[in-house]
Design a protein around this motif. Sequence first.
Motif, PDB file in Angstrom:
ATOM      1  N   ARG A 105      -3.438  41.440 -26.447  1.00 40.71           N
ATOM      2  CA  ARG A 105      -3.036  42.787 -26.343  1.00 40.71           C
ATOM      3  C   ARG A 105      -2.733  43.234 -27.747  1.00 40.71           C
ATOM      4  O   ARG A 105      -2.881  44.671 -28.279  1.00 40.71           O
ATOM      5  N   GLU A 143       4.668  44.463 -28.947  1.00 43.29           N
ATOM      6  CA  GLU A 143       3.900  43.439 -28.281  1.00 43.29           C
ATOM      7  C   GLU A 143       4.942  41.964 -28.963  1.00 43.29           C
ATOM      8  O   GLU A 143       5.139  41.196 -28.132  1.00 43.29           O
ATOM      9  N   TRP A 153      -0.724  37.509 -25.495  1.00 39.63           N
ATOM     10  CA  TRP A 153      -0.297  38.543 -26.793  1.00 39.63           C
ATOM     11  C   TRP A 153      -1.365  38.781 -27.702  1.00 39.63           C
ATOM     12  O   TRP A 153      -1.436  39.872 -28.278  1.00 39.63           O
ATOM     13  N   HIS A 188       7.975  42.147 -26.600  1.00 46.76           N
ATOM     14  CA  HIS A 188       7.647  41.869 -25.393  1.00 46.76           C
ATOM     15  C   HIS A 188       7.569  40.561 -25.092  1.00 46.76           C
ATOM     16  O   HIS A 188       7.995  39.816 -24.072  1.00 46.76           O
ATOM     17  N   GLN A 189       6.720  39.820 -25.805  1.00 50.79           N
ATOM     18  CA  GLN A 189       6.395  38.144 -25.852  1.00 50.79           C
ATOM     19  C   GLN A 189       7.703  37.613 -25.917  1.00 50.79           C
ATOM     20  O   GLN A 189       8.154  36.433 -25.047  1.00 50.79           O
TER      21      GLN A 189
END
Length: 218
Positions: free
Chosen positions: A99, A54, A96, A57-58
């Motif tokens: 998730r 995460e 975020w 990804h962010q």
Amino acid sequence: MPETRAEVRMLGDSYAREMRSLLYHAYRHEPTFAYLLESDRPGFDQRVRATIRELTHQHMLEQLPVLGLVIDERLVAVALIAPPQRRLGITESWAWRMRMLLTTGFRCTKRYLEYHEAVLGCLPPGPYHVLPLIGVHPEFQGKHLGEQLLEALHAWCAEDGGSQGLVLDTGNARYLDFYRRHGYEEVGEVALGPIREHVLFHANPQTEAQLSRQGMGL
């Protein structure tokens, strides 16, 4: 052991899978992640993977810089870089946070947010680059790649004349001498349960030169 030289690259989406794998192996035994993600509870490895996934990804979604070292097209070291104006960007994202809640749970997400805010709270006012994640693949440790990565990071961040330097943190006491040898000074400490997270700062060369001139009255 002879030094192994690597190619410095700014990384894009094509390296996302390698980044996640490298950072997972780099952080899964770190005391900070052990505390934040409750290593004494079942599912720890999955929570480490989810947190790394995460965060990266962010970071990539917001098109923030990533610097890596590559040997024979294999990624061996990487650092995620948060520019001064984006130091809080990732953790302020509700997507975020959601998730993280779904993959690591409420307690771990809360711990991570509190840790992140406490680290930033140690910093004096001013523009800094921050390294939220940095690691060398365990298979390539002991080959001086950590030094190469720091040198590349210092050179890259120094190109930004508006940045006073680079900030990172570690809860692993065995890394402290290494960072101090490379010009880092401790600017704060955060208590994470039994862990003491050390917040370290490396001044940009321009900043050091300005301070020197001021000290000489120039």
